[in-house]
Design an enzyme around this catalytic site. Structure first.
Site, PDB file in Angstrom:
ATOM      1  N   HIS A  68     -35.744  66.674  59.094  1.00  0.00           N
ATOM      2  CA  HIS A  68     -34.760  67.366  59.926  1.00  0.00           C
ATOM      3  C   HIS A  68     -34.870  68.889  59.793  1.00  0.00           C
ATOM      4  O   HIS A  68     -33.984  69.527  59.233  1.00  0.00           O
ATOM      5  CB  HIS A  68     -33.361  66.878  59.565  1.00  0.00           C
ATOM      6  CG  HIS A  68     -32.257  67.411  60.414  1.00  0.00           C
ATOM      7  ND1 HIS A  68     -32.452  67.853  61.718  1.00  0.00           N
ATOM      8  CD2 HIS A  68     -30.928  67.592  60.145  1.00  0.00           C
ATOM      9  CE1 HIS A  68     -31.291  68.266  62.209  1.00  0.00           C
ATOM     10  NE2 HIS A  68     -30.355  68.137  61.274  1.00  0.00           N
ATOM     11  N   CYS A 101     -27.493  72.061  64.203  1.00  0.00           N
ATOM     12  CA  CYS A 101     -28.506  71.008  64.294  1.00  0.00           C
ATOM     13  C   CYS A 101     -28.852  70.617  65.727  1.00  0.00           C
ATOM     14  O   CYS A 101     -29.826  69.902  65.957  1.00  0.00           O
ATOM     15  CB  CYS A 101     -28.038  69.786  63.518  1.00  0.00           C
ATOM     16  SG  CYS A 101     -27.692  70.122  61.788  1.00  0.00           S
TER      17      CYS A 101
END
Length: 400
Positions: free
Chosen positions: A347, A88
């Site tokens: 995201h 991430c």
């Protein structure tokens, strides 16, 4: 070939796509996403792609050289293109590398580009026939917490429970973060969700892993973000001080031995975050009290709460007080995640760090429209990927 350089790095152009539910835009594959964000960043910077000297392109789910394929939508100029994959934190890792190329005199203009085309539902693995990078982290957590799936909410939820047990943090504290970030996203046209929910609706949403309800968890998303970086010499030569934003502090850390010290919070990167923040503050000559606006990695509300402490906004165990005092929203000491954060903006893993950069660039320029924070002089960005990398960047206007 190296050149004379001051070592200063500036963001001169940013761009991003709207973040979307996976598959919502028909025919919108990762090359189209990258072309959209990259073109916007180049136009914002006022440069052509053939002026870019190096490109750093990040993604998590994709084939080898997908970064090349994405950048080729902007041009075929033969420049070095580097594929970046760091979970991430991929977008911020690409940004870090693009900044390094300028900081150490390799280039005057670089591009950081990130994208993700995701599958609906919980994150999965790409391969099943080899060691999983997170195996040690998950094993360490399994020794102190009941094993639950999907892994991501279990890992961050366990850290949230640990905080509750140690400091008396309540379910409502975590819900307040989801409430705040959904409320902020109403004013962000790039956000996947733009709906405000009441605090009670956040708390009453389906429980994924206590204390995390569904409205406190970031969704899977498609999208892309990009930034054009320049040297001080380029900014001065082209008179870009009014639009340029300087990266005055930037640090990247990976796991320390303390990750496996038997606490859930360190397994999800707390100590990495602390060390990256300390290094970035020291480089910038600033502290948390000098910052007005923050984009941080709220993949789950529990992570945002822990980051208040890791980034030095308050002491350990005091995050709940910040929320009770509304210190992390408009009218408070800081505005945290004015974009809506990962929870509401979305995201897409490889794009997140560059979308954070875009939001803070707009905030420092004073062009964030209804999301604009008053009197912004310094901004902080935090992005983390488990397995693991934490990146903290601090920005100020070039013409401050």
């Amino acid at each position: 070939m190296s050149r004379t350089t001051s070592g200063r790095v500036f963001v001169i152009g940013v761009g991003m796509t709207k973040f979307e539910k996976p598959g919502r835009r028909e025919g919108w594959d990762y090359p189209q996403m990258a072309k959209e964000s990259g073109t916007r960043a180049l136009e914002d910077a006022g440069v052509d792609y053939d002026q870019i000297e190096q490109a750093f392109v990040g993604y998590v789910y994709g084939e080898s050289t997908a970064g090349h394929r994405a950048a080729y939508e902007l041009g075929l100029t033969g420049i070095p293109i580097f594929n970046v994959n760091s979970n991430c934190s991929t977008g911020s890792s690409a940004l870090y590398l693009a900044a390094q190329a300028i900081r150490y005199g390799q280039s005057d203009l670089t591009l950081a580009l990130g994208f993700e085309k995701m599958q609906p539902g919980s994150l999965g693995t790409t391969f099943e026939d080899r060691e999983q990078p997170m195996a040690n982290h998950m094993q360490a957590l399994a020794e102190i917490s009941e094993v639950r799936f999907p892994p991501a909410p279990w890992m961050f939820g366990a850290a949230g429970r640990e905080h509750m047990e140690a400091y008396g943090t309540t379910l409502e504290h975590f819900a307040k973060i989801g409430h705040k970030n959904h409320k902020h996203s109403v004013n962000n046209p790039y956000a996947q969700f733009q709906q405000e929910y009441s605090l009670q609706e956040i708390m009453d949403a389906p429980m994924i892993y206590e204390p995390l309800t569904k409205l406190q968890c970031s969704p899977t998303s498609d999208g892309s973000g990009a930034a054009v970086l320049a040297s001080e010499e380029y900014v001065d030569k082209h008179g870009l001080a009014d639009q340029a934003v300087e990266i005055v502090g930037q640090a990247l850390t990976t796991d320390f031995a303390s990750t496996f010290d038997g606490t859930a919070k360190n397994i999800i990167g707390y100590d990495m975050n602390v060390q990256a923040a300390k290094q970035a503050y020291e480089q910038a000559g600033l502290g948390a009290d000098d910052i007005q606006v923050i984009e941080l990695h709220d993949c789950f509300s529990a992570n945002e709460l822990l980051l208040y402490e890791a980034l030095g906004l308050c002491g350990e165990g005091e995050a709940g007080k910040l929320l009770d005092n509304d210190d992390t929203t408009y009218g408070g000491r800081w505005v945290v995640n004015p974009s809506g954060g990962l929870i509401s903006k979305g995201h897409p893993l490889g794009a997140t760090g560059l979308a954070q950069c875009a939001e803070l660039t707009w905030q420092l320029r004073g062009t964030a429209d209804k999301r604009q924070v008053d009197n912004v002089t310094a901004a902080l960005q935090h992005n983390i990927g488990l397995g693991g990398t934490a990146v903290v960047s601090i920005y100020q206007r070039a013409n401050r």
